[in-house]
Each structure stands twice: as C-alpha cells, then as structure tokens.
Scaffold this active site. Structure first.
Site, PDB file in Angstrom:
ATOM      1  NE  ARG A 220      53.858  70.992  35.487  1.00  0.00           N
ATOM      2  CZ  ARG A 220      52.901  71.065  36.403  1.00  0.00           C
ATOM      3  NH1 ARG A 220      53.213  71.121  37.677  1.00  0.00           N
ATOM      4  NH2 ARG A 220      51.637  71.083  36.044  1.00  0.00           N
TER       5      ARG A 220
ATOM      6  CG  ASN B  25      47.908  41.446  42.962  1.00  0.00           C
ATOM      7  OD1 ASN B  25      48.307  41.444  44.121  1.00  0.00           O
ATOM      8  ND2 ASN B  25      46.782  40.866  42.610  1.00  0.00           N
TER       9      ASN B  25
ATOM     10  NE  ARG C 248      52.971  37.494  33.939  1.00  0.00           N
ATOM     11  CZ  ARG C 248      53.732  36.959  34.903  1.00  0.00           C
ATOM     12  NH1 ARG C 248      53.197  36.142  35.784  1.00  0.00           N
ATOM     13  NH2 ARG C 248      55.017  37.255  34.984  1.00  0.00           N
TER      14      ARG C 248
ATOM     15  CG  HIS D 151      45.197  33.023  36.209  1.00  0.00           C
ATOM     16  ND1 HIS D 151      46.244  33.900  36.121  1.00  0.00           N
ATOM     17  CD2 HIS D 151      45.668  31.830  35.774  1.00  0.00           C
ATOM     18  CE1 HIS D 151      47.322  33.257  35.669  1.00  0.00           C
ATOM     19  NE2 HIS D 151      46.994  32.005  35.445  1.00  0.00           N
TER      20      HIS D 151
ATOM     21  CE  LYS E  93      42.217  39.005  38.970  1.00  0.00           C
ATOM     22  NZ  LYS E  93      42.937  38.083  38.079  1.00  0.00           N
TER      23      LYS E  93
ATOM     24  CG  HIS F 241      42.450  39.128  33.825  1.00  0.00           C
ATOM     25  ND1 HIS F 241      43.686  39.244  34.422  1.00  0.00           N
ATOM     26  CD2 HIS F 241      42.380  40.124  32.906  1.00  0.00           C
ATOM     27  CE1 HIS F 241      44.335  40.276  33.897  1.00  0.00           C
ATOM     28  NE2 HIS F 241      43.566  40.819  32.985  1.00  0.00           N
TER      29      HIS F 241
ATOM     30  CE1 TYR G 165      46.637  40.685  39.268  1.00  0.00           C
ATOM     31  CE2 TYR G 165      48.068  41.673  37.629  1.00  0.00           C
ATOM     32  CZ  TYR G 165      47.750  40.622  38.466  1.00  0.00           C
ATOM     33  OH  TYR G 165      48.561  39.519  38.503  1.00  0.00           O
TER      34      TYR G 165
ATOM     35  CG  ASP H 231      48.719  30.071  33.246  1.00  0.00           C
ATOM     36  OD1 ASP H 231      48.050  29.806  34.265  1.00  0.00           O
ATOM     37  OD2 ASP H 231      49.225  31.190  33.036  1.00  0.00           O
TER      38      ASP H 231
END
Length: 184
Positions: free
Chosen positions: A23, A48, A58, A61, A71, A118, A131, A169
């Site tokens: 499956r 998130n 990204r 942060h 996280k 991160h 996350y 950023d």
C-alpha cells in the site's frame, strides 16, 4: 531513533523506522516518548509549514529573550539543506554550524534546541517543510544571523548569487555583531 550530534550538545537527528508494504509506507514522524527517553523536554505548542522553490534560502532565524524556541524540522516534500548555528555562549560548539540534508526520501528530522539559529536552502524544484515548535512565535523575541556571513562560510549547496532570499534575511546581523550582545 534519535542520534546525538556529538559535537553539538542537544542537537539530534531523528531517523524513523519505516514500514513498507504493497500500500505504501508508514512511520511515526514524531513520538513524545522517544524524546522523553532521550531526556528532551519538548512540549509542542505550534506547527508551521512552508513551501519554497529551488534556490530559496530561509534564515538564519532564532527566537530568544523570554520566548526561546526549540524546533523539530522535517521536509515532507522535496529536499532541503537544513542549517543551524549554535548561539549558546556556554556551548563548546558556540559560533559553529551544522548542516544536514532532509528530504521526503530520507524522512529524517532534526531536533534543534533553543539557542540555535535555523535556516535552510531548497535543493529540489519545490520543498515543503514542517516544523513543530515548543513556544509560540513572538516577534519581539526574534532575531537572525546573515545567511552569507563570511565568518560562518556556510555552503548552502546552491549558487548564492541567484538565491531567492527575503530582504529581511539580507539585512540580518553578522555573527560577530551577535557575539557582542548574545541572547542565549
């Protein structure tokens, strides 16, 4: 299974046991008992999800102050290079970075304790990242480190001259500025 990243105290790679059959597959993407067994205090309060295209960067942060945030990160579609920088002044890995490929294929997750910045770069055409967080987002507590800081010299595995990076950023502080006023 959680694997400790020896050089980065508190950082763990989660490698799930995957059950395949006709499956498809099944695996536990998060299990609080596994975290408790490893003596990781991680009470999820927010989840998130982001979707990004190839070449997006990204981060980096962090959330400090009164609302430090841990996280647990996974790529549920595509592939990313996940990157963390240790900002904990008392840590032996302070000011160093760790990176790992997370993908829908390898199904690995990265647990990032509070005190790390991160970020990630997207290595596939599209990537969706989920996350789990142990503190709610608080704009007054957020901060960042420049993704292209020469002191860190992170290899994002994409050409930075064409990277898709937010204006926010691009304007983050360098690690040397952070070190003069640490938040953790």
């Amino acid at each position: 299974m959680l694997k400790t990243i020896v050089d980065f105290p508190g950082l763990y790679v989660f490698e799930p046991k995957i059950f395949h059959d006709g499956r498809g597959y099944f695996f536990e993407s998060y299990n609080q008992k596994i975290f408790k067994t490893a003596e990781i205090k991680f009470d999820v309060v927010q989840e998130n999800q982001s979707r990004s295209s190839y070449g997006t960067v990204r981060g980096l942060h962090y959330q400090g102050g009164e609302y430090p945030q841990a996280k647990f990160v996974r790529a549920v579609r595509g592939e990313i290079l996940d990157v963390v920088v240790d900002l904990r002044v008392e840590s032996p890995s302070y000011g160093k970075y760790f990176s790992i490929r997370l993908s829908e294929e390898n199904k690995k997750g990265l647990f990032i304790p509070a005190g790390f910045a991160h970020g990630f770069s997207v290595l596939s055409e599209i990537a969706e990242v989920v996350y789990l967080c142990d503190a709610h987002y608080d704009s007054a507590s957020e901060g960042g480190i420049r993704f292209d800081d020469t002191e860190l010299a992170i290899d994002w595995m994409i050409e930075l001259s064409v990277a898709n990076v937010s204006d926010k950023d691009k304007q983050q502080q360098c690690l040397s500025s952070y070190k003069s006023e640490p938040k953790f």
